[in-house]
Design a protein around this motif. Sequence first.
Motif, PDB file in Angstrom:
ATOM      1  N   VAL A  11       0.830  -1.211   0.000  1.00  0.00           N
ATOM      2  CA  VAL A  11       0.000   0.000   0.000  1.00  0.00           C
ATOM      3  C   VAL A  11       0.862   1.258   0.000  1.00  0.00           C
ATOM      4  CG1 VAL A  11      -1.757   1.290   1.262  1.00  0.00           C
ATOM      5  CG2 VAL A  11      -1.930  -1.198   1.066  1.00  0.00           C
ATOM      6  N   GLY A  12       1.947   1.265   0.766  1.00  0.00           N
ATOM      7  CA  GLY A  12       2.824   2.426   0.769  1.00  0.00           C
ATOM      8  C   GLY A  12       3.432   2.690  -0.599  1.00  0.00           C
ATOM      9  N   LEU A  13       3.898   1.643  -1.248  1.00  0.00           N
ATOM     10  CA  LEU A  13       4.508   1.810  -2.569  1.00  0.00           C
ATOM     11  C   LEU A  13       3.464   2.197  -3.619  1.00  0.00           C
ATOM     12  CD1 LEU A  13       6.961  -1.219  -2.448  1.00  0.00           C
ATOM     13  CD2 LEU A  13       7.583   1.210  -2.333  1.00  0.00           C
ATOM     14  N   GLU A  54      -4.464   1.602 -14.386  1.00  0.00           N
ATOM     15  CA  GLU A  54      -4.465   3.056 -14.453  1.00  0.00           C
ATOM     16  C   GLU A  54      -3.099   3.639 -14.099  1.00  0.00           C
ATOM     17  OE1 GLU A  54      -6.690   5.049 -15.542  1.00  0.00           O
ATOM     18  OE2 GLU A  54      -8.396   3.706 -15.770  1.00  0.00           O
ATOM     19  N   LEU A  55      -2.357   2.911 -13.256  1.00  0.00           N
ATOM     20  CA  LEU A  55      -1.023   3.386 -12.863  1.00  0.00           C
ATOM     21  C   LEU A  55       0.061   2.936 -13.843  1.00  0.00           C
ATOM     22  CD1 LEU A  55      -1.194   2.889  -8.985  1.00  0.00           C
ATOM     23  CD2 LEU A  55      -1.605   4.970 -10.314  1.00  0.00           C
ATOM     24  N   GLY A  56      -0.339   2.247 -14.898  1.00  0.00           N
ATOM     25  CA  GLY A  56       0.597   1.895 -15.964  1.00  0.00           C
ATOM     26  C   GLY A  56       1.405   0.641 -15.741  1.00  0.00           C
ATOM     27  N   ILE A  57       1.031  -0.184 -14.761  1.00  0.00           N
ATOM     28  CA  ILE A  57       1.832  -1.391 -14.473  1.00  0.00           C
ATOM     29  C   ILE A  57       0.976  -2.651 -14.480  1.00  0.00           C
ATOM     30  CG2 ILE A  57       3.600  -0.143 -13.170  1.00  0.00           C
ATOM     31  CD1 ILE A  57       2.230  -1.197 -10.596  1.00  0.00           C
ATOM     32  N   ASP A 102       8.704  -5.829  -5.078  1.00  0.00           N
ATOM     33  CA  ASP A 102       9.859  -5.473  -5.906  1.00  0.00           C
ATOM     34  C   ASP A 102       9.414  -4.707  -7.152  1.00  0.00           C
ATOM     35  OD1 ASP A 102      12.051  -6.293  -4.456  1.00  0.00           O
ATOM     36  OD2 ASP A 102      12.109  -8.301  -5.329  1.00  0.00           O
ATOM     37  N   LEU A 103       8.345  -5.194  -7.775  1.00  0.00           N
ATOM     38  CA  LEU A 103       7.831  -4.521  -8.970  1.00  0.00           C
ATOM     39  C   LEU A 103       7.395  -3.094  -8.625  1.00  0.00           C
ATOM     40  CD1 LEU A 103       5.270  -6.150 -11.432  1.00  0.00           C
ATOM     41  CD2 LEU A 103       5.102  -3.764 -10.777  1.00  0.00           C
ATOM     42  N   LEU A 104       6.676  -2.942  -7.516  1.00  0.00           N
ATOM     43  CA  LEU A 104       6.199  -1.610  -7.129  1.00  0.00           C
ATOM     44  C   LEU A 104       7.362  -0.678  -6.775  1.00  0.00           C
ATOM     45  CD1 LEU A 104       3.123  -2.683  -4.974  1.00  0.00           C
ATOM     46  CD2 LEU A 104       3.040  -1.420  -7.135  1.00  0.00           C
ATOM     47  N   ALA A 105       8.378  -1.222  -6.106  1.00  0.00           N
ATOM     48  CA  ALA A 105       9.536  -0.391  -5.767  1.00  0.00           C
ATOM     49  C   ALA A 105      10.228   0.118  -7.022  1.00  0.00           C
ATOM     50  CB  ALA A 105      10.511  -1.185  -4.900  1.00  0.00           C
ATOM     51  N   ASP A 106      10.345  -0.729  -8.026  1.00  0.00           N
ATOM     52  CA  ASP A 106      10.936  -0.286  -9.292  1.00  0.00           C
ATOM     53  C   ASP A 106      10.079   0.797  -9.938  1.00  0.00           C
ATOM     54  OD1 ASP A 106      13.061  -2.042  -9.041  1.00  0.00           O
ATOM     55  OD2 ASP A 106      12.124  -3.606 -10.258  1.00  0.00           O
ATOM     56  N   ALA A 107       8.750   0.632  -9.857  1.00  0.00           N
ATOM     57  CA  ALA A 107       7.863   1.607 -10.485  1.00  0.00           C
ATOM     58  C   ALA A 107       7.913   2.954  -9.773  1.00  0.00           C
ATOM     59  CB  ALA A 107       6.426   1.065 -10.493  1.00  0.00           C
ATOM     60  N   VAL A 108       7.991   2.934  -8.460  1.00  0.00           N
ATOM     61  CA  VAL A 108       8.126   4.180  -7.697  1.00  0.00           C
ATOM     62  C   VAL A 108       9.464   4.840  -7.981  1.00  0.00           C
ATOM     63  CG1 VAL A 108       8.330   5.125  -5.353  1.00  0.00           C
ATOM     64  CG2 VAL A 108       6.543   3.463  -5.871  1.00  0.00           C
TER      65      VAL A 108
END
Length: 369
Positions: A11-13, A54-57, A102-108
């Motif tokens: 949720v944070g990411l 919507e966030l592109g991932i 990991d995926l979200l961290a890369d996206a952020v």
Amino acid sequence: MRAVVIGGGIVGLTSGLALRRKGIDVVVYEVAPEIRAAGAGLGLWANALAVFDELGIGDRVRAIGKPAEMYFHDKAGRLLETPEFGVEDHRFLLVHRAKLTDLLADAVGRDNIRLATGFAAYDEHADHVTVRLTDGSEDTADVLVGADGAYSAVRAQLVPGKPAEEHPGHHAWRAVLPDPGLDLTGNRVILGGDRCRGGYVRTHDGGVYWLVNQFGTPEPTGTRKEQALARAAHLDDGEHGGILAQLIHATPEELILHNQIMLVPPLPHWTSGRVVLAGDAAHAMSPHITAGATLGVEDAALLGRLLAPGADVPAALAAYEADRIPRYARVAELSAAVEHSPTPQEFARHYAAFSHWMLTSSAQNPVSA
């Protein structure tokens, strides 16, 4: 506008990503020395996948998951049918928590994440919030997002006296077994005796995720494997406990996770002028409805929709709270109906009713492009 997000979980990411896509300068603080996820398999429902689209991932999330369906069987193997609900009310995507984080961290963007840095306290002012961190440093932002889980330190300051509390007698055991060594032709979720539930779902990479849990359990004794096997015995009429028991037997002890389920009690408020809670920090719930992460992703999406450079932050957070608190009051009602179902058939029907409500009601809050 600048946002500080506390917590480098899902949720944070997702909050960080949603805010960054609105042009907000974001930094995520995570107390652990690395981005990592406790837990194993995670179900994402269609409303969470719509957010990730919507966030592109969305395509990247689907690439690390496996489509699955949440149908229940009784311990004799009979399907518990829910004809009043459609196939879409049962479908979800199974992903591994660690791969998703990991995926979200890369996206952020890893440069926007500060590891080994925890939250200490905040000082709120009319036009900004000062965030004090465990390394002695400070950060200044227009908004502080507390996405630091059930034991949230941000919540402890924002809403004192509302710590996470045990869901009495509710325990869960689970693991991902990379090589099950069995020819599994399908997934299975079973509702059995003595208030036990469990099952197994194949993962996208050939492994299997298994889970057992129990409401009203006595204090567990023995090894984690012995505890899981004792519950699996209530989930199959066969002499040896069926495939689920075989999977548990095949799982090394160190891969088995056991948790006393913790809940966050209903909160009188989720926000102040410039501080807001999201995900488990606001509403940690029982995993028997397998929707905590999906609902938390919705929180992040709504923050991204309401906040933007130049936005009136107090007004945006007030709108967020006015939307979220009634929604989660309804989640609590539907979750309780599932938990207290007197029979497996009623459990299956109330579960499908919850997922149908969640998926259809989420359309009221689409993420803006």
